[in-house]
Design a protein around this motif. Structure first.
Motif, PDB file in Angstrom:
ATOM      1  N   ALA A 198      10.631  10.488 -21.127  1.00 32.57           N
ATOM      2  CA  ALA A 198      11.966  10.306 -20.560  1.00 32.57           C
ATOM      3  C   ALA A 198      11.989  10.816 -19.115  1.00 32.57           C
ATOM      4  N   LEU A 199      11.285  11.899 -18.850  1.00 33.46           N
ATOM      5  CA  LEU A 199      11.186  12.394 -17.474  1.00 33.46           C
ATOM      6  C   LEU A 199      10.460  11.376 -16.594  1.00 33.46           C
ATOM      7  N   PHE A 200       9.426  10.734 -17.140  1.00 36.80           N
ATOM      8  CA  PHE A 200       8.716   9.713 -16.379  1.00 36.80           C
ATOM      9  C   PHE A 200       9.631   8.542 -16.046  1.00 36.80           C
ATOM     10  N   VAL A 201      10.405   8.080 -17.021  1.00 37.76           N
ATOM     11  CA  VAL A 201      11.335   6.973 -16.785  1.00 37.76           C
ATOM     12  C   VAL A 201      12.379   7.377 -15.752  1.00 37.76           C
ATOM     13  N   PHE A 202      12.897   8.598 -15.884  1.00 34.78           N
ATOM     14  CA  PHE A 202      13.885   9.083 -14.921  1.00 34.78           C
ATOM     15  C   PHE A 202      13.299   9.153 -13.516  1.00 34.78           C
ATOM     16  N   SER A 203      12.080   9.668 -13.392  1.00 43.24           N
ATOM     17  CA  SER A 203      11.471   9.773 -12.061  1.00 43.24           C
ATOM     18  C   SER A 203      11.169   8.393 -11.480  1.00 43.24           C
ATOM     19  N   THR A 204      10.792   7.444 -12.336  1.00 46.10           N
ATOM     20  CA  THR A 204      10.544   6.082 -11.861  1.00 46.10           C
ATOM     21  C   THR A 204      11.827   5.449 -11.352  1.00 46.10           C
ATOM     22  N   LEU A 205      12.915   5.622 -12.087  1.00 46.75           N
ATOM     23  CA  LEU A 205      14.201   5.065 -11.659  1.00 46.75           C
ATOM     24  C   LEU A 205      14.713   5.750 -10.394  1.00 46.75           C
ATOM     25  N   SER A 247       0.823  -1.200   0.000  1.00 52.42           N
ATOM     26  CA  SER A 247       0.000   0.000   0.000  1.00 52.42           C
ATOM     27  C   SER A 247       0.865   1.260   0.000  1.00 52.42           C
ATOM     28  N   ARG A 248       1.887   1.281   0.829  1.00 53.95           N
ATOM     29  CA  ARG A 248       2.789   2.435   0.884  1.00 53.95           C
ATOM     30  C   ARG A 248       3.594   2.569  -0.402  1.00 53.95           C
ATOM     31  N   LEU A 249       4.002   1.451  -0.963  1.00 55.72           N
ATOM     32  CA  LEU A 249       4.751   1.464  -2.218  1.00 55.72           C
ATOM     33  C   LEU A 249       3.896   2.033  -3.340  1.00 55.72           C
ATOM     34  N   TYR A 250       2.632   1.620  -3.402  1.00 62.18           N
ATOM     35  CA  TYR A 250       1.719   2.140  -4.418  1.00 62.18           C
ATOM     36  C   TYR A 250       1.528   3.643  -4.241  1.00 62.18           C
ATOM     37  N   THR A 251       1.368   4.100  -3.004  1.00 62.78           N
ATOM     38  CA  THR A 251       1.170   5.523  -2.738  1.00 62.78           C
ATOM     39  C   THR A 251       2.381   6.343  -3.164  1.00 62.78           C
ATOM     40  N   VAL A 252       3.576   5.874  -2.842  1.00 62.48           N
ATOM     41  CA  VAL A 252       4.797   6.600  -3.205  1.00 62.48           C
ATOM     42  C   VAL A 252       4.953   6.658  -4.723  1.00 62.48           C
ATOM     43  N   LYS A 253       4.711   5.553  -5.400  1.00 62.45           N
ATOM     44  CA  LYS A 253       4.820   5.532  -6.861  1.00 62.45           C
ATOM     45  C   LYS A 253       3.778   6.440  -7.511  1.00 62.45           C
ATOM     46  N   PHE A 254       2.554   6.435  -6.973  1.00 59.09           N
ATOM     47  CA  PHE A 254       1.493   7.280  -7.512  1.00 59.09           C
ATOM     48  C   PHE A 254       1.841   8.754  -7.361  1.00 59.09           C
ATOM     49  N   LEU A 255       2.271   9.159  -6.179  1.00 59.21           N
ATOM     50  CA  LEU A 255       2.630  10.557  -5.955  1.00 59.21           C
ATOM     51  C   LEU A 255       3.825  10.968  -6.799  1.00 59.21           C
ATOM     52  N   SER A 256       4.779  10.065  -6.966  1.00 61.80           N
ATOM     53  CA  SER A 256       5.944  10.353  -7.793  1.00 61.80           C
ATOM     54  C   SER A 256       5.544  10.559  -9.254  1.00 61.80           C
ATOM     55  N   TRP A 282      13.223  -6.516  -6.206  1.00 62.85           N
ATOM     56  CA  TRP A 282      13.674  -5.342  -6.952  1.00 62.85           C
ATOM     57  C   TRP A 282      12.732  -5.012  -8.097  1.00 62.85           C
ATOM     58  N   TRP A 283      12.191  -6.028  -8.762  1.00 60.33           N
ATOM     59  CA  TRP A 283      11.302  -5.771  -9.899  1.00 60.33           C
ATOM     60  C   TRP A 283      10.045  -5.022  -9.447  1.00 60.33           C
ATOM     61  N   GLU A 284       9.569  -5.296  -8.269  1.00 65.10           N
ATOM     62  CA  GLU A 284       8.378  -4.616  -7.765  1.00 65.10           C
ATOM     63  C   GLU A 284       8.662  -3.129  -7.522  1.00 65.10           C
ATOM     64  N   LEU A 285       9.886  -2.779  -7.200  1.00 66.44           N
ATOM     65  CA  LEU A 285      10.241  -1.371  -7.012  1.00 66.44           C
ATOM     66  C   LEU A 285      10.324  -0.634  -8.338  1.00 66.44           C
ATOM     67  N   VAL A 286      10.842  -1.294  -9.369  1.00 70.16           N
ATOM     68  CA  VAL A 286      11.079  -0.636 -10.659  1.00 70.16           C
ATOM     69  C   VAL A 286       9.813  -0.591 -11.515  1.00 70.16           C
ATOM     70  N   ASN A 287       8.926  -1.545 -11.360  1.00 71.54           N
ATOM     71  CA  ASN A 287       7.718  -1.618 -12.166  1.00 71.54           C
ATOM     72  C   ASN A 287       6.829  -0.395 -11.906  1.00 71.54           C
ATOM     73  N   PRO A 288       6.602   0.465 -12.930  1.00 72.84           N
ATOM     74  CA  PRO A 288       5.809   1.668 -12.686  1.00 72.84           C
ATOM     75  C   PRO A 288       4.321   1.397 -12.532  1.00 72.84           C
ATOM     76  N   GLY A 289       3.816   0.359 -13.141  1.00 75.63           N
ATOM     77  CA  GLY A 289       2.390   0.059 -13.064  1.00 75.63           C
ATOM     78  C   GLY A 289       1.608   0.856 -14.089  1.00 75.63           C
ATOM     79  N   GLN A 290       0.622   0.215 -14.675  1.00 74.86           N
ATOM     80  CA  GLN A 290      -0.167   0.843 -15.727  1.00 74.86           C
ATOM     81  C   GLN A 290      -0.926   2.062 -15.219  1.00 74.86           C
ATOM     82  N   GLU A 291      -1.481   1.972 -14.024  1.00 75.24           N
ATOM     83  CA  GLU A 291      -2.257   3.093 -13.505  1.00 75.24           C
ATOM     84  C   GLU A 291      -1.381   4.314 -13.247  1.00 75.24           C
ATOM     85  N   ASN A 292      -0.124   4.119 -12.919  1.00 79.21           N
ATOM     86  CA  ASN A 292       0.766   5.257 -12.697  1.00 79.21           C
ATOM     87  C   ASN A 292       1.158   5.924 -14.008  1.00 79.21           C
TER      88      ASN A 292
END
Length: 112
Positions: free
Chosen positions: A54-61, A25-34, A83-93
């Motif tokens: 490219a900015l989106f990829v940079f912010s995700t990384l 839940s916290r991981l999803y929230t951080v990725k969404f806000l990012s 690690w893959w769960e951290l890098v995966n941006p998710g479709q909704e994001n």
């Protein structure tokens, strides 16, 4: 005593489900806000096409690397998928990024 290697299935059984749910839940929230913040930045800067993505990829990384440091280099200890769960941006994001990007681009650059 020698340390024995633990299989991924056995390691997954060591995770406590309520803690995993909270961490996800916290991981999803951080990725969404990012992604929303990156979309706002891309829109305000007036980025178009590949520069915005490219900015989106940079912010995700960048977000993934910060979370990796926060997990002290062992993300599999906190979330299944590691690690893959951290890098995966998710479709909704990605959709959130595009939505906020077009919103801020329209607001700031309406008369350009």
């Amino acid at each position: 005593m020698s340390a024995t290697a633990v299989s991924p299935e056995a390691a997954a059984q060591l995770l406590f489900p309520p803690n995993v749910q909270f961490n996800n839940s916290r991981l999803y929230t951080v990725k969404f806000l990012s992604s929303c913040f990156a979309g706002a930045v891309a829109g305000v800067l007036g980025l178009e096409n590949t520069l915005g993505f490219a900015l989106f990829v940079f912010s995700t990384l960048l977000t993934s690397s910060c979370l990796y440091v926060k997990c002290k280099g062992k993300p599999a200890k906190f979330v299944p998928g590691g690690w893959w769960e951290l890098v995966n941006p998710g479709q909704e994001n990605i959709f959130s990024f595009v939505l906020v990007w077009t919103l801020f681009y329209g607001i700031v650059h309406v008369y350009d």
